[in-house]
Enzyme design. Structure first.
Site, short mmCIF file in Angstrom:
data_model
loop_
_atom_site.label_atom_id
_atom_site.label_comp_id
_atom_site.label_asym_id
_atom_site.label_seq_id
_atom_site.Cartn_x
_atom_site.Cartn_y
_atom_site.Cartn_z
N LYS A 2 -14.68 0.74 7.06
CA LYS A 2 -13.38 0.30 6.86
C LYS A 2 -12.90 -0.78 7.60
O LYS A 2 -12.02 -1.18 7.63
CB LYS A 2 -12.50 1.66 7.13
N TYR A 24 0.81 -1.14 -0.05
CA TYR A 24 0.09 0.03 -0.05
C TYR A 24 1.06 1.23 0.02
O TYR A 24 0.64 2.22 -1.00
CB TYR A 24 -1.01 0.17 1.31
#
Length: 330
Positions: free
Chosen positions: A177, A139
């Site tokens: 999330k 990421y």
């Protein structure tokens, strides 16, 4: 002229919609992937002109189908630091962003995008310079690589390009999330569900609950984005945090004391929270040891030089307001 927000049903994107609406902006094209249909809830109270799926949007945008566009806020990405599928991450975070950047430069549309403090990895200097950037996961690498693409494009760019390196953002509309939601969110949910908060134990030379992060309220993140909307002559890559490192213990205490205040109970200090059992610790997860940022703190010098002068919410102010929002939304 339209404003476009990608990732509009996500955490920061949906808060940006709210901030734009508060200014009276409603000519907004919201772009996202609503495969998870529950995320529509982050859009339901926003005033927008249209919604497009991210895959349908990109081809039409590159063709100039939307006419004059005031700005594109690119907030869409896979934000999971635990995602191990590098091919998916690079396609979704890097390649898609490159296509949007190229189209924006061709069309002359201001392009404001979400970068991340994950580009800094385990370093202790958080300044917008290549020598300090060592991501710990794919990421972070996807964000790092796109920042390098932007740096190469900036000298020739004839329209605004702004990258904002978000530090640890917390606030309303992040519940979808899951594991990637903020420390404040998880502390609040633990306290309501279990009657206590449990944090990670010692690791990397930091005591239990003592890991330090730069926690920044999503309201401040939206304000900084709008600052650059208002100053289209400003381009570059900028840190976006509060400029202060605070411990997980301090976040937990802010949550505990906010909940106690709502019940007309006095605040506690750390020792009292531990003694009462409201706060405890568990062993640091082995799976995170090699890819965990134990300390972050944004250097805000470049952001201040770009004209942003407003104070950031303190942890206690921001977390307190967030806890009240969570209580109202339960």
């Amino acid at each position: 002229m339209s404003i476009i927000v990608t990732g509009a049903a996500g955490f920061i994107g949906s808060n940006l919609l709210q901030a734009l609406n508060q200014r009276g902006e409603t000519d907004i094209i919201a772009v996202d992937d609503l495969t998870d249909g529950e995320q529509f809830r982050n859009l339901a109270d926003a005033d927008i002109a249209d919604y497009l799926d991210q895959n349908d949007f990109i081809e039409r945008y590159a063709r100039g189908d939307f006419g004059p566009v005031r700005a594109l806020f690119h907030q869409g990405a896979c934000a999971s630091t635990l995602e191990s599928n590098g091919r998916y991450m690079m396609e979704n975070n890097y390649r898609y962003s490159c296509r949007l950047l190229e189209a924006s430069l061709e069309l002359g549309v201001p392009f404001l995008y979400a970068s991340s403090a994950a580009v800094y990895g385990a370093g202790r200097t958080f300044r917008e310079a290549r020598r300090y950037e060592r991501p710990l996961n794919v990421y972070g690498y996807s964000k790092f690589l796109f920042d390098q693409r932007v740096r190469r494009a900036l000298p020739q760019a004839r329209s605004q390009v702004v990258g904002l390196r978000y530090f640890n953002v917390y606030g309303p509309r992040e519940g979808h999330k899951g594991r990637m939601a903020s420390v404040a969110y998880h502390c609040y949910q633990q306290l309501r569900r279990d009657g206590r908060v449990v944090l990670f134990g010692e690791h990397d030379g930091f005591p239990a609950g003592g890991h330090l992060r730069d926690f920044v309220a999503v309201e401040d993140v939206a304000r900084v984005n709008l600052h650059f909307l208002d100053h289209p002559q400003r381009s570059g890559i900028f840190n976006l945090g509060s400029g202060r490192a605070r411990s997980f213990n301090e976040v937990a205490l802010a949550v505990i004391n906010s909940v106690r205040a709502s019940a007309d109970q006095p605040p506690l200090v750390l020792a009292q929270a531990l003694e009462s059992g409201l706060l405890g610790y568990r062993e640091f997860p082995e799976a995170l040891r090699a890819r965990y940022q134990s300390h972050t703190c944004a250097d805000l010098e470049l952001l201040r030089e770009a004209g942003y002068r407003d104070d950031f919410l303190s942890l206690e102010e921001g977390v307190g307001g967030y806890c009240r929002w969570l209580a109202r939304s339960a």
